[in-house]
Design an enzyme around this catalytic site. Structure first.
Site, PDB file in Angstrom:
ATOM      1  N   PRO A  63       6.770 -43.343  77.417  1.00  0.00           N
ATOM      2  CG  PRO A  63       9.156 -42.607  78.255  1.00  0.00           C
ATOM      3  CD  PRO A  63       8.086 -42.843  76.649  1.00  0.00           C
ATOM      4  N   GLY A  64       5.800 -41.800  79.676  1.00  0.00           N
ATOM      5  CA  GLY A  64       4.940 -40.582  80.682  1.00  0.00           C
ATOM      6  C   GLY A  64       5.605 -39.014  80.697  1.00  0.00           C
ATOM      7  N   GLY A  65       6.258 -38.633  79.749  1.00  0.00           N
ATOM      8  CA  GLY A  65       7.211 -37.449  79.490  1.00  0.00           C
ATOM      9  C   GLY A  65       5.936 -36.378  79.897  1.00  0.00           C
ATOM     10  CE  LYS A  84       3.809 -36.060  67.454  1.00  0.00           C
ATOM     11  NZ  LYS A  84       4.725 -35.571  68.100  1.00  0.00           N
TER      12      LYS A  84
END
Length: 357
Positions: A224-226, A307
């Site tokens: 969402p835009g971190g 990851k």
């Protein structure tokens, strides 16, 4: 400094195996051999060197910033056990004469629930021990500088490790942890990973140059835009690439263009200063993506997360970073690559690739 045979290395709880494999691998290349000891979840590793003075040699020759899974390290005296509760300091002073003259003593605990419960005791005892070490001229008076810092790792009220690390070849932060405050305006807590990466990788004297306003960036897997929030905070203009929704407040900044596209096939309209990527995918696939951007000259700098799988995490790290280094070198592309498991990372490592000359 006297000859020490033991290294104490802090790491993220659950990554002791990776920390141990990495230090064993790096030291064997230097001809320093030994064996690690650890328990899963204890958040530190002990490495015993076979050669006399092996730890002293290692901590001065091996570049600390080349270690990915070690948060902090020091060369240690033998473990202090069963210290008398009524006088812990006298037995320590009896062995402390082999420590180098140092600027400060940092009292630390392991980064676990049990360890954090000892922080108050560690601070108080560290203060008392510092005074005793100053009386013995092992610690310099405040504001006087030396090349070494003393570390005390408290395991319980009667058990601790004590040793030293070169100030110029260790973490500047207590426990190797850069603690940041979560900005309430940010869309997600992942924002702290990018802030920590910039603080860790980019020298302070180059922060304005590399993160100044007016630069252009692409955030792959942005929603969402971190991470986009951090870029906007630096007054950059950002293309946020993600099929998911972005934070409405972030879009109102006027600095973000949202592209609902696949991050793995997106092509920037023109080269940018920064590409950042926190995509949840196989590390080998993300490595190929970063290599593709580098080979095409689409960015000057990239920060990306790999990851890691549950098994063979160190092997996967070595494979991905080795492949990226070899591919760039074979293509004749000049680069600088650093990697780190940051405090705000989880099952991942963060990498900085600079393609500047």
């Amino acid at each position: 400094m006297s000859e020490f045979n033991t290294l104490v290395l802090y790491c993220r709880a659950g990554f002791e195996k990776e920390c141990a494999a990495e230090i064993s691998t790096r030291l064997s290349v230097m001809g320093i051999y030994g064996y690690p000891r650890f328990e899963t979840g204890q958040a530190y590793v002990i490495f015993h060197c076979q050669q006399p003075g092996g730890a002293t040699d290692a901590i001065q020759r091996l570049r600390f910033r080349d270690l990915i899974f070690t948060r902090q390290w020091f060369a240690a005296l033998p473990l202090f056990e069963q210290l008398p509760a009524d006088d812990r300091i006298t037995p320590i002073l009896a062995s402390a004469g082999s420590l180098p003259v140092a600027s400060e003593l940092v009292a630390e605990v392991v980064d676990t629930t049990e360890g954090r419960e000892l922080q108050s005791f560690a601070r108080k005892f560290g203060s008392a021990l510092s005074q005793a070490l100053r009386r013995e001229s092992i610690l310099l008076e405040r504001k006087r500088r030396a090349d070494w810092r003393l570390h005390m790792l408290v395991l319980d009220g009667r058990t601790l490790w004590l040793g030293a690390a070169p100030i110029g070849n260790s973490s500047p932060w207590s426990m190797g942890i850069l603690r940041l405050k979560f900005p309430q305006q940010a869309p997600s807590r992942s924002t702290l990973k990018l802030e920590e990466a910039w603080r860790y990788f980019i020298p302070a004297q180059r922060q304005d140059e590399l993160l100044g306003g007016g630069l252009r960036a692409v955030d792959l897997g942005a929603a969402p835009g971190g991470w986009t929030w951090q870029l906007v905070k630096q007054n950059m203009f950002v293309i946020a690439v993600d099929n998911g929704p972005m934070s409405p407040d972030l879009m109102e900044s006027g600095q973000v263009e949202h592209r609902r596209e696949d991050a793995f096939t997106f092509v920037p309209p023109k080269p940018v200063d920064w590409m950042v990527c926190d995509i949840v995918d196989k590390p080998a696939r993300v490595t190929e993506l970063v290599l593709h951007w580098a080979e095409n000259g689409w960015c000057r700098h990239a920060i990306f997360n790999l990851k890691l799988p549950m098994k063979q995490r160190f092997a996967e790290t070595e494979s991905c970073l080795g492949y990226l280094r070899d591919s760039l070198a074979n293509a004749g592309i000049g680069f600088r690559l650093q990697a780190r498991q940051l405090y705000h990372d989880r099952e991942e490592i963060t990498c900085w690739l600079s393609l500047e000359p």
